[in-house]
Design a protein around this motif. Structure first.
Motif, PDB file in Angstrom:
ATOM      1  N   VAL A  25     -13.759  -6.786   3.318  1.00 57.31           N
ATOM      2  CA  VAL A  25     -14.516  -5.618   2.853  1.00 57.31           C
ATOM      3  C   VAL A  25     -15.978  -5.984   2.630  1.00 57.31           C
ATOM      4  N   VAL A  26     -16.233  -7.151   2.052  1.00 55.98           N
ATOM      5  CA  VAL A  26     -17.623  -7.583   1.859  1.00 55.98           C
ATOM      6  C   VAL A  26     -18.309  -7.773   3.213  1.00 55.98           C
ATOM      7  N   GLY A  27     -17.629  -8.411   4.159  1.00 59.40           N
ATOM      8  CA  GLY A  27     -18.201  -8.565   5.496  1.00 59.40           C
ATOM      9  C   GLY A  27     -18.445  -7.229   6.170  1.00 59.40           C
ATOM     10  N   LEU A  28     -17.534  -6.286   5.968  1.00 56.81           N
ATOM     11  CA  LEU A  28     -17.706  -4.949   6.531  1.00 56.81           C
ATOM     12  C   LEU A  28     -18.928  -4.259   5.928  1.00 56.81           C
ATOM     13  N   ALA A  29     -19.153  -4.466   4.634  1.00 58.45           N
ATOM     14  CA  ALA A  29     -20.324  -3.869   3.987  1.00 58.45           C
ATOM     15  C   ALA A  29     -21.623  -4.445   4.555  1.00 58.45           C
ATOM     16  N   VAL A  30     -21.640  -5.746   4.830  1.00 54.18           N
ATOM     17  CA  VAL A  30     -22.843  -6.361   5.414  1.00 54.18           C
ATOM     18  C   VAL A  30     -23.123  -5.774   6.795  1.00 54.18           C
ATOM     19  N   VAL A  31     -22.089  -5.652   7.623  1.00 48.26           N
ATOM     20  CA  VAL A  31     -22.274  -5.101   8.969  1.00 48.26           C
ATOM     21  C   VAL A  31     -22.713  -3.641   8.887  1.00 48.26           C
ATOM     22  N   ALA A  32     -22.106  -2.859   7.986  1.00 50.96           N
ATOM     23  CA  ALA A  32     -22.487  -1.455   7.843  1.00 50.96           C
ATOM     24  C   ALA A  32     -23.942  -1.320   7.412  1.00 50.96           C
ATOM     25  N   HIS A  33     -24.386  -2.199   6.524  1.00 52.47           N
ATOM     26  CA  HIS A  33     -25.785  -2.157   6.088  1.00 52.47           C
ATOM     27  C   HIS A  33     -26.734  -2.457   7.251  1.00 52.47           C
ATOM     28  N   LEU A  34     -26.397  -3.442   8.056  1.00 51.58           N
ATOM     29  CA  LEU A  34     -27.247  -3.772   9.201  1.00 51.58           C
ATOM     30  C   LEU A  34     -27.286  -2.622  10.209  1.00 51.58           C
ATOM     31  N   LEU A  35     -26.143  -1.957  10.411  1.00 54.19           N
ATOM     32  CA  LEU A  35     -26.124  -0.820  11.326  1.00 54.19           C
ATOM     33  C   LEU A  35     -26.953   0.337  10.779  1.00 54.19           C
ATOM     34  N   HIS A  36     -26.833   0.588   9.484  1.00 57.33           N
ATOM     35  CA  HIS A  36     -27.563   1.707   8.884  1.00 57.33           C
ATOM     36  C   HIS A  36     -29.070   1.482   8.940  1.00 57.33           C
ATOM     37  N   ARG A  37     -29.486   0.232   8.862  1.00 59.37           N
ATOM     38  CA  ARG A  37     -30.924  -0.054   8.899  1.00 59.37           C
ATOM     39  C   ARG A  37     -31.544   0.284  10.248  1.00 59.37           C
ATOM     40  N   THR A  38     -30.750   0.261  11.331  1.00 61.25           N
ATOM     41  CA  THR A  38     -31.320   0.544  12.647  1.00 61.25           C
ATOM     42  C   THR A  38     -31.751   1.996  12.787  1.00 61.25           C
ATOM     43  N   SER A  39     -31.044   2.919  12.146  1.00 59.98           N
ATOM     44  CA  SER A  39     -31.413   4.339  12.200  1.00 59.98           C
ATOM     45  C   SER A  39     -31.014   4.999  10.884  1.00 59.98           C
ATOM     46  N   PRO A  40     -31.758   4.749   9.821  1.00 52.71           N
ATOM     47  CA  PRO A  40     -31.393   5.286   8.508  1.00 52.71           C
ATOM     48  C   PRO A  40     -31.465   6.809   8.469  1.00 52.71           C
ATOM     49  N   ASP A  41     -30.548   7.395   7.741  1.00 56.82           N
ATOM     50  CA  ASP A  41     -30.497   8.842   7.553  1.00 56.82           C
ATOM     51  C   ASP A  41     -30.163   9.106   6.089  1.00 56.82           C
ATOM     52  N   ALA A  42     -30.998   9.895   5.440  1.00 51.01           N
ATOM     53  CA  ALA A  42     -30.821  10.150   4.007  1.00 51.01           C
ATOM     54  C   ALA A  42     -29.523  10.894   3.710  1.00 51.01           C
ATOM     55  N   ARG A  43     -28.979  11.628   4.688  1.00 48.31           N
ATOM     56  CA  ARG A  43     -27.768  12.404   4.453  1.00 48.31           C
ATOM     57  C   ARG A  43     -26.495  11.572   4.612  1.00 48.31           C
ATOM     58  N   THR A  44     -26.587  10.360   5.128  1.00 49.71           N
ATOM     59  CA  THR A  44     -25.404   9.529   5.319  1.00 49.71           C
ATOM     60  C   THR A  44     -24.792   9.162   3.973  1.00 49.71           C
ATOM     61  N   ALA A  45     -23.483   9.292   3.865  1.00 46.19           N
ATOM     62  CA  ALA A  45     -22.792   9.024   2.605  1.00 46.19           C
ATOM     63  C   ALA A  45     -22.946   7.573   2.185  1.00 46.19           C
ATOM     64  N   ILE A  46     -23.317   7.366   0.921  1.00 42.08           N
ATOM     65  CA  ILE A  46     -23.413   6.052   0.278  1.00 42.08           C
ATOM     66  C   ILE A  46     -24.321   5.114   1.084  1.00 42.08           C
ATOM     67  N   ARG A  47     -25.339   5.673   1.714  1.00 46.62           N
ATOM     68  CA  ARG A  47     -26.318   4.868   2.467  1.00 46.62           C
ATOM     69  C   ARG A  47     -25.662   3.963   3.512  1.00 46.62           C
ATOM     70  N   GLY A  48     -24.666   4.484   4.173  1.00 46.30           N
ATOM     71  CA  GLY A  48     -23.990   3.732   5.224  1.00 46.30           C
ATOM     72  C   GLY A  48     -22.803   2.923   4.755  1.00 46.30           C
ATOM     73  N   PHE A  49     -22.549   2.868   3.448  1.00 48.67           N
ATOM     74  CA  PHE A  49     -21.434   2.079   2.919  1.00 48.67           C
ATOM     75  C   PHE A  49     -20.155   2.900   2.775  1.00 48.67           C
ATOM     76  N   GLY A  50     -20.097   4.071   3.393  1.00 47.83           N
ATOM     77  CA  GLY A  50     -18.901   4.898   3.273  1.00 47.83           C
ATOM     78  C   GLY A  50     -17.666   4.220   3.842  1.00 47.83           C
ATOM     79  N   GLY A  51     -17.799   3.590   5.013  1.00 50.41           N
ATOM     80  CA  GLY A  51     -16.659   2.903   5.615  1.00 50.41           C
ATOM     81  C   GLY A  51     -16.125   1.771   4.762  1.00 50.41           C
TER      82      GLY A  51
END
Length: 764
Positions: free
Chosen positions: A335-361
């Motif tokens: 889960v921690v590794g998944l959070a790191v990958v999700a954060h890196l993905l969210h940084r490429t195209s951030p969207d303010a409407r995305t749930a939990i700033r990309g940490f929803g998964g």
């Protein structure tokens, strides 16, 4: 949907079908009677989610469904394919740990608590007549089955049967729901402009991946049972005076289990989804041989454990702490590794409407692990209490499960605080709405009771937008408390109550209370799953409620866990796409025009079906959605597939799109396309109720409709009429290719006969 009690099925079966009014059944044969008039059709798919009572038992598969949702909650990414593959890989590994956890919990109940502890303790077995043939007396003697290895081998039938049941359900539900052929995508010069994966040829046909994952998870379950039985016997044979042959067999067994586990992990990691093409192949050798090989290893392990060992006595617990502790540690790291990958993905195209700033998964994946822990720990706690009661003759479940139960009361305190905070926010919003409602109904005599009711409905509907914060905080607290429970169990090796002995009375009392209360709560949670499923089996209204939960949870294909409930969209989306394609082919003389309307989850299916059409066909479809969660829920929680770019592309590719919503609706909302595109799709929020007080048009108080009865609003008929008028007969028809004509379903050409007066069609 058709506003007529007389309907007839024109296509489909008892599970999902297309209906018309009886008087419209032969509309194609009477073109003069329908000149300039639409032919309404309704696609009904409710039996895919809330059919017979056995569906309620799918509640027990809830952790698998939740982790499958985490796969689809990947943030939007641009040109980061390696990170996307890593994200999917980590979610699949989390799903694999959930299978191992469930089977390990069954082993804990059947092997450890029942066959090892209770049957091996005369005081416990004396009160259980059905354990008599397994029990030993005070001197340690008994019948043929009383030897610990043979008891474990016999009890292994329970987790083995559970694994077989999961394999059977996965295979059967795939055959019944998910084996539908999607509409073939042709290689032609048309440019595919869709910005979402839902338009890819193989998105709704995951046959190959589901088969591979099913083989791997089945093998993992069987190997888990083999490990629970075989390692206990091997540990006994390694004593200095043990037979050399059995010692060698024990080491060979351990090596085989490690090798089998490595193969299972390799199969899970080797391949993800194949969406760019329709992959009809099956890895038949792998799918057949991997579970069969694991079954052979299990049978050999049972024979090895059943070898006569007269001097073997069962005492204490089986090594469940190491097993459950290892599973919890691996899940936390994933889960921690998944959070790191999700954060890196969210940084490429951030969207303010995305749930939990990309940490929803990652947050949802953490919740799936917590649900699995509650179900496994609750089952073990309740079985231990049932077997032993208050005697204290057996040691009970592993210490880690007790620690995990002890952190539930603090978690519930956090949840209670969050609910109280949301309640305060709702009250404040209600006060703000009280001042706005009179402005929405100028000239109306004010009714304070009516105003408060409307304001309260609006304020409660806004709670949906707070859900990401609630899920994020609960997931973070769950991760921290789970880490604390794992650390406490490994450092102390005792229960929280025993570890707190010698501390101040306040600490010791708190530990004792948390342990007792947590044990009852975790057991209550498990019983709640079972009783809710049993009630839904008998109560159709409860079954419909579960069906609503399944609407969202089983919309997505099984990409992370093969034992999750089946994906109804892999049947519904091809149904809709084939029907629309057949209509456009059969009415090519007039352009094959139709308005596709959908309410709530139906709007999500409508969008998914529209994306599956060829671009030229998509241009002749108008879309009408109402009470739609496309942006409010799916756009925020599944940004990679329903994000702003995807919804913008859908608006550009269909002929026209209009969306209706209410501020009192807790599910539906505006699409909120950026810039000037938003008003083109979203109609201003509909009035709800239609009238504040009594009027000539509404002599009785108008109800607050919320999420229901959008068709009762005059705006619905007005928007549908505008869309029908927009789709003029002069739109050119596509020329079907030979391959496309050959792929048409039987009877498709006869469903709508081409003619110069064929009307536009609407599908709800």
């Amino acid at each position: 949907m058709l506003d007529d009690p007389r309907t007839v099925r024109i296509s489909g079966d008892d599970t999902a079908a297309v209906f018309r009014r009886t008087e419209d059944a032969d509309a194609e044969r009477r073109p003069d009677d329908y000149r300039g008039k639409p032919v309404p059709e309704a696609y009904v798919w409710c039996n895919l989610t809330s059919g017979n009572g056995s569906r309620a038992l799918w509640l027990l598969l809830l952790p698998f469904m939740v982790v499958n949702l985490a796969h689809w909650m990947r943030p939007t990414s641009r040109h980061r394919k390696r990170l996307v593959r890593t994200y999917g890989l980590l979610v699949r590994l989390v799903g694999l740990t959930l299978t191992v956890l469930l089977v390990a919990a069954a082993c804990e109940v059947a092997l450890d608590l029942t066959a090892w502890q209770c049957a091996g303790t005369p005081a416990c077995a004396a009160d259980r007549a059905w354990l008599g043939f397994l029990a030993t007396d005070a001197s340690g003697d008994g019948g043929w089955w009383s030897q610990p290895g043979r008891r474990l081998a016999l009890a292994a039938a329970v987790p083995t049967a559970l694994t077989g049941l999961l394999w059977y359900l996965s295979h059967r539900t795939w055959s019944a729901y998910e084996s539908q052929q999607p509409l073939p995508h042709q290689d032609d010069p048309e440019e595919e402009t869709s910005r979402t994966a839902l338009g890819r040829p193989g998105f709704w046909y995951g046959r190959r991946l589901v088969a591979r994952l099913r083989a791997a998870h089945t093998a993992a379950g069987l190997l888990t049972v083999a490990a629970a039985v075989g390692t206990s016997a091997a540990r006994h044979d390694r004593r200095p005076s043990g037979p050399a042959l059995l010692d060698a067999l024990g080491w060979a067994l351990d090596a085989t289990l490690v090798l089998g586990g490595a193969v299972v992990v390799w199969v899970v990691c080797r391949r993800g989804r194949s969406e760019n093409r329709l992959d009809r192949r099956l890895d038949r050798t792998l799918v057949r041989r991997l579970p069969l090989s694991a079954l052979v290893v299990l049978v050999l392990t049972l024979l090895y454990a059943g070898w006569s060992r007269p001097d073997w006595r069962s005492a204490g617990r089986l090594p469940g702490d190491a097993t459950f502790g290892g599973i919890a540690l691996v899940q936390g790291l994933l889960v921690v590794g998944l959070a790191v990958v999700a954060h890196l993905l969210h940084r490429t195209s951030p969207d303010a409407r995305t749930a939990i700033r990309g940490f929803g998964g990652p947050a949802v994946a953490m919740l799936s692990c917590a649900l699995g822990g509650v179900m496994s720990g609750g089952g073990a706690q309740r079985v231990a209490d049932w077997l032993d009661g208050t005697q204290g003759s057996i040691d009970g479940p592993p210490v880690l499960l007790t620690w995990q139960a002890s952190v539930i009361p603090p978690l519930l305190v956090v949840v209670a605080v969050l609910c109280a905070w949301f309640g305060v926010q709702t009250v404040r919003r209600k006060r703000r709405e009280l001042t706005r409602i009179p402005l929405d109904h100028p000239g109306e005599p004010e009714d304070s009771t009516r105003t408060r009711r409307i304001a309260g409905t609006r304020a409660r509907a806004a709670l949906t937008d707070r859900a990401p914060l609630l899920v994020g905080i609960i997931s973070a607290v769950t991760l921290l408390l789970g880490a604390a429970a794992l650390t406490g169990a490994w450092l102390s090796g005792t229960t929280p109550e025993q570890a707190a002995q010698g501390t101040p009375d306040v600490v010791e009392g708190a530990a004792e209370t948390a342990q007792a209360l947590g044990s009852w709560l975790i057991g209550f949670g498990f019983i709640l799953f079972v009783t809710w499923g049993r009630r839904a089996y008998k109560d159709p209204s409860a079954r419909r409620t579960i069906g609503i939960l399944w609407d969202v949870g089983t919309f997505w294909p099984r990409a992370a866990h093969p034992f999750a409930p089946p994906c109804y969209a892999e049947r519904a989306v091809p149904d809709l796409t084939w029907r629309m394609a057949a209509w456009t082919r059969a009415t090519q003389a007039t352009g094959g025009r139709l308005v596709l309307s959908g309410h709530s989850q139906g709007s999500v299916l409508a969008a998914a079906a529209a994306w599956q059409l060829r671009p030229s066909v998509r241009k002749r479809v108008a879309l009408l959605t109402y009470g739609s969660p496309l942006e409010r829920l799916y756009g925020r929680w599944f940004p990679a597939h329903f994000g702003p770019a995807s919804l913008m592309s859908l608006h550009r590719e269909v002929d026209c799109w209009r969306n209706l919503y209410r501020t009192t609706d807790p599910i539906g909302g505006p699409i909120q396309l950026p810039g000037d595109w938003g008003p083109q799709v979203d109609r201003p929020a509909l009035k709800d109720p239609l009238a504040y007080g009594r009027t000539e048009a509404h002599p009785l108080p108008a109800p607050i409709l919320g999420h229901s009865d959008y068709q009762a609003d005059p705006a619905f008929a007005e928007e549908r009429a505008r869309l029908l008028a927009r789709l003029k007969p002069g739109v050119p028809a596509p020329r079907p290719s030979a391959a496309e004509a050959a792929q048409a379903p039987d009877g498709a050409e006869a469903a709508v006969t081409p003619g110069p007066a064929d009307p536009p069609g609407t599908a709800g």
